[in-house]
Design a protein around this motif. Structure first.
Motif, PDB file in Angstrom:
ATOM      1  N   ILE A 128       0.847  -1.208   0.000  1.00  0.00           N
ATOM      2  CA  ILE A 128       0.000   0.000   0.000  1.00  0.00           C
ATOM      3  C   ILE A 128       0.882   1.258   0.000  1.00  0.00           C
ATOM      4  N   ASP A 129       2.012   1.170   0.735  1.00  0.00           N
ATOM      5  CA  ASP A 129       2.940   2.307   0.745  1.00  0.00           C
ATOM      6  C   ASP A 129       3.540   2.540  -0.632  1.00  0.00           C
ATOM      7  N   LEU A 130       3.823   1.438  -1.340  1.00  0.00           N
ATOM      8  CA  LEU A 130       4.357   1.586  -2.702  1.00  0.00           C
ATOM      9  C   LEU A 130       3.345   2.305  -3.584  1.00  0.00           C
ATOM     10  N   ALA A 131       2.059   1.962  -3.406  1.00  0.00           N
ATOM     11  CA  ALA A 131       1.005   2.588  -4.218  1.00  0.00           C
ATOM     12  C   ALA A 131       0.823   4.057  -3.840  1.00  0.00           C
ATOM     13  N   LEU A 132       0.883   4.348  -2.538  1.00  0.00           N
ATOM     14  CA  LEU A 132       0.638   5.721  -2.081  1.00  0.00           C
ATOM     15  C   LEU A 132       1.773   6.662  -2.454  1.00  0.00           C
ATOM     16  N   SER A 133       2.997   6.150  -2.381  1.00  0.00           N
ATOM     17  CA  SER A 133       4.133   7.052  -2.587  1.00  0.00           C
ATOM     18  C   SER A 133       4.789   6.898  -3.954  1.00  0.00           C
ATOM     19  N   GLY A 134       4.548   5.771  -4.598  1.00  0.00           N
ATOM     20  CA  GLY A 134       5.265   5.499  -5.848  1.00  0.00           C
ATOM     21  C   GLY A 134       4.658   6.235  -7.015  1.00  0.00           C
ATOM     22  N   GLY A 135       5.463   7.015  -7.697  1.00  0.00           N
ATOM     23  CA  GLY A 135       4.942   7.749  -8.850  1.00  0.00           C
ATOM     24  C   GLY A 135       5.140   6.971 -10.133  1.00  0.00           C
ATOM     25  N   GLU A 136       4.829   7.637 -11.215  1.00  0.00           N
ATOM     26  CA  GLU A 136       5.112   7.168 -12.571  1.00  0.00           C
ATOM     27  C   GLU A 136       4.381   5.892 -12.985  1.00  0.00           C
ATOM     28  N   ASP A 137       3.235   5.631 -12.325  1.00  0.00           N
ATOM     29  CA  ASP A 137       2.410   4.525 -12.815  1.00  0.00           C
ATOM     30  C   ASP A 137       1.620   4.969 -14.049  1.00  0.00           C
ATOM     31  N   TYR A 138       1.361   6.260 -14.134  1.00  0.00           N
ATOM     32  CA  TYR A 138       0.582   6.844 -15.239  1.00  0.00           C
ATOM     33  C   TYR A 138      -0.786   6.200 -15.423  1.00  0.00           C
ATOM     34  N   GLU A 139      -1.354   5.731 -14.304  1.00  0.00           N
ATOM     35  CA  GLU A 139      -2.755   5.317 -14.323  1.00  0.00           C
ATOM     36  C   GLU A 139      -3.611   6.571 -14.152  1.00  0.00           C
ATOM     37  N   LEU A 140      -4.904   6.469 -14.443  1.00  0.00           N
ATOM     38  CA  LEU A 140      -5.794   7.618 -14.233  1.00  0.00           C
ATOM     39  C   LEU A 140      -6.574   7.441 -12.939  1.00  0.00           C
ATOM     40  N   LEU A 141      -6.642   8.508 -12.168  1.00  0.00           N
ATOM     41  CA  LEU A 141      -7.441   8.551 -10.947  1.00  0.00           C
ATOM     42  C   LEU A 141      -8.580   9.511 -11.250  1.00  0.00           C
ATOM     43  N   PHE A 142      -9.822   9.049 -11.071  1.00  0.00           N
ATOM     44  CA  PHE A 142     -10.930   9.938 -11.444  1.00  0.00           C
ATOM     45  C   PHE A 142     -12.132   9.723 -10.544  1.00  0.00           C
ATOM     46  N   THR A 143     -13.061  10.673 -10.596  1.00  0.00           N
ATOM     47  CA  THR A 143     -14.280  10.532  -9.804  1.00  0.00           C
ATOM     48  C   THR A 143     -15.482  10.540 -10.755  1.00  0.00           C
ATOM     49  N   THR A 144     -16.501   9.800 -10.362  1.00  0.00           N
ATOM     50  CA  THR A 144     -17.698   9.720 -11.200  1.00  0.00           C
ATOM     51  C   THR A 144     -18.926   9.573 -10.294  1.00  0.00           C
ATOM     52  N   ALA A 145     -20.092   9.913 -10.830  1.00  0.00           N
ATOM     53  CA  ALA A 145     -21.307   9.818 -10.020  1.00  0.00           C
ATOM     54  C   ALA A 145     -21.573   8.355  -9.638  1.00  0.00           C
ATOM     55  N   HIS A 146     -22.173   8.180  -8.465  1.00  0.00           N
ATOM     56  CA  HIS A 146     -22.518   6.851  -7.946  1.00  0.00           C
ATOM     57  C   HIS A 146     -23.285   6.015  -8.970  1.00  0.00           C
ATOM     58  N   ARG A 147     -24.179   6.685  -9.691  1.00  0.00           N
ATOM     59  CA  ARG A 147     -25.060   5.952 -10.616  1.00  0.00           C
ATOM     60  C   ARG A 147     -24.297   5.349 -11.807  1.00  0.00           C
ATOM     61  N   ASN A 148     -23.015   5.715 -11.981  1.00  0.00           N
ATOM     62  CA  ASN A 148     -22.262   5.236 -13.153  1.00  0.00           C
ATOM     63  C   ASN A 148     -21.524   3.924 -12.928  1.00  0.00           C
ATOM     64  N   GLN A 149     -21.788   3.288 -11.787  1.00  0.00           N
ATOM     65  CA  GLN A 149     -21.047   2.064 -11.469  1.00  0.00           C
ATOM     66  C   GLN A 149     -21.124   1.023 -12.582  1.00  0.00           C
ATOM     67  N   ARG A 150     -22.339   0.825 -13.103  1.00  0.00           N
ATOM     68  CA  ARG A 150     -22.494  -0.201 -14.142  1.00  0.00           C
ATOM     69  C   ARG A 150     -21.757   0.208 -15.430  1.00  0.00           C
ATOM     70  N   LYS A 151     -21.833   1.496 -15.716  1.00  0.00           N
ATOM     71  CA  LYS A 151     -21.123   1.996 -16.910  1.00  0.00           C
ATOM     72  C   LYS A 151     -19.619   1.743 -16.774  1.00  0.00           C
ATOM     73  N   MET A 152     -19.112   1.862 -15.546  1.00  0.00           N
ATOM     74  CA  MET A 152     -17.675   1.655 -15.314  1.00  0.00           C
ATOM     75  C   MET A 152     -17.290   0.201 -15.599  1.00  0.00           C
ATOM     76  N   SER A 153     -18.144  -0.745 -15.139  1.00  0.00           N
ATOM     77  CA  SER A 153     -17.849  -2.172 -15.392  1.00  0.00           C
ATOM     78  C   SER A 153     -17.853  -2.426 -16.900  1.00  0.00           C
ATOM     79  N   HIS A 154     -18.809  -1.819 -17.576  1.00  0.00           N
ATOM     80  CA  HIS A 154     -18.932  -1.999 -19.018  1.00  0.00           C
ATOM     81  C   HIS A 154     -17.703  -1.443 -19.737  1.00  0.00           C
ATOM     82  N   LEU A 155     -17.302  -0.241 -19.335  1.00  0.00           N
ATOM     83  CA  LEU A 155     -16.137   0.421 -19.930  1.00  0.00           C
ATOM     84  C   LEU A 155     -14.872  -0.407 -19.709  1.00  0.00           C
ATOM     85  N   SER A 156     -14.749  -0.937 -18.518  1.00  0.00           N
ATOM     86  CA  SER A 156     -13.585  -1.750 -18.169  1.00  0.00           C
ATOM     87  C   SER A 156     -13.499  -2.972 -19.085  1.00  0.00           C
ATOM     88  N   GLN A 157     -14.675  -3.573 -19.335  1.00  0.00           N
ATOM     89  CA  GLN A 157     -14.693  -4.758 -20.219  1.00  0.00           C
ATOM     90  C   GLN A 157     -14.376  -4.373 -21.657  1.00  0.00           C
TER      91      GLN A 157
END
Ligand code: ADP
Ligand code: MG
Length: 348
Positions: free
Chosen positions: A277-306
């Protein structure tokens, strides 16, 4: 005279304090500047239907890269990806790259060609044209400055500012791999005693040397403003989540157990007696996206991931500012999230 004991002004300000100060004193003279200093890229009005995205990144030998354990091709590749990732975080399409170089006299033309092979690889993959730059000699080490221009539909750009209370917080892929890969590469050079080579080494080193910018996900998230706020994880989850909170004026709760960690990163952490967890919190350069979305979009997120074959993991929720920024631990306890991200000038 001994100077190290008294921190200089820059040390006490830190990189992000300095940027905040620059931001405060940079009043935009033009209404065409939709977003100036303070996000992954500037958003500039250039036509009726589209905005220009612009971002620049330095890569300094001995600060951002070490040629003792990475090739010039890796350096070119990583620096280009750092820029492409900033356009992905804005939900835009990367289009043009400019490369400024200061090269030590000891370099051969072939070495410069190798560096450019590194720039070109991700550019070809994302259809980005290398359109200019500048060249100078350097008296100490290799310096790179890469500038990227991208496009986004008007009013579709994702910023760090839009997070709303009640939003779910998501992250793409896995976190901590790049830091683990860097540590493996560094240990090799320092010849420290390491756990015997395991299957995870190649994967983690590749995650550091050849990261993937999340362009397709960024574009999908900007469609119909599916995401309210976004940033790329270039400095580590702790610092980058705080950037969203600061820019949006909100608090956050992150569930430590939900942070996506690859089996390889977990295995490395176990073998090296580290907390993943410390590696994730402090480690940079993963270049993943961190984002926020409305609660109602949960299903859309699963679909997008697939559809995009990219893991999307919900790691927490946006809270009111008064809640603070908290990391919920496995046993039910929680603690403040303090930035453990790498910060230039900072003495810690
Ligand atoms: P990132 O990690 O996404 O590349 P940074 O933390 O480097 O972002 O920068 C944050 C913001 O501050 C960006 O908008 C960037 O353009 C701006 N910035 C950084 N350094 C300077 C500077 N020296 N002058 C003006 N703006 C700067
Ligand atoms: Mg960024």
């Amino acid at each position: 005279m001994k100077q190290a004991s008294r921190p200089s002004k820059l040390q006490s300000l830190g990189e992000f304090g300095l940027i905040r100060e620059l931001q405060k004193h940079s009043h935009s003279l033009s209404s065409d500047v939709i977003q100036g200093i303070g996000d992954d890229a500037a958003i500039l009005t250039t036509s009726k239907n589209e905005s220009l995205l612009a971002s620049t990144d330095l890569a300094i030998e001995g600060v951002h890269f070490d040629l003792a354990f990475e090739s010039l091709q890796d350096v070119g590749f990583r620096t280009a990806v750092a820029n492409i990732s900033d356009i992905a975080a804005m939900g835009g399409t990367p289009k043009f790259l400019l490369v400024a170089l200061a090269i030590p006299g000891s370099f051969s033309p072939q070495q410069v060609r190798t560096l450019y092979q590194g720039f070109r690889k991700p550019c070809q993959q994302y259809n980005i044209s290398l359109v200019g730059g500048d060249t100078s000699s350097s008296k100490s080490g290799l310096f790179l400055c890469v500038t990227i221009l991208g496009q986004v539909e008007k009013k579709q750009a994702l910023t760090r500012r839009g997070a709303k209370v009640g939003d779910l917080v998501y992250v793409t892929g896995t976190l901590g791999d790049s830091r683990a890969g860097l540590q493996i590469l560094q240990h090799k050079v320092k010849q420290k005693k390491l756990p015997p080579p395991q299957g995870y080494e190649g994967f983690l080193k590749k995650r550091h040397l050849r990261p993937t910018p999340r362009v397709a996900i960024g574009l999908a998230l900007s469609q119909d403003r599916l995401a309210h706020a976004a940033i790329d994880v270039s400095d580590g989850l702790s610092g980058d989540s705080l950037h969203i909170c600061e820019a949006s004026g909100v608090g956050i709760e992150i569930q430590a157990a939900s942070i996506p960690i690859s089996p390889q990163c977990r295995a490395y952490a176990t073998a090296s007696n580290l907390d993943p967890i410390d590696l994730a919190l402090s480690g940079g350069e993963d270049y993943e996206l961190l984002f926020t979305t409305a609660h109602r979009n949960q299903r859309k997120m699963s679909h997008l991931s697939q559809t995009l074959k990219t893991p999307l993991t919900c790691i927490g929720e946006i809270k009111p500012k008064s809640f603070g920024r908290r990391l919920k631990l496995k046993g039910g306890n929680d603690r403040n999230i303090v930035s453990k991200s790498y910060e230039h000038f900072s003495s810690t």
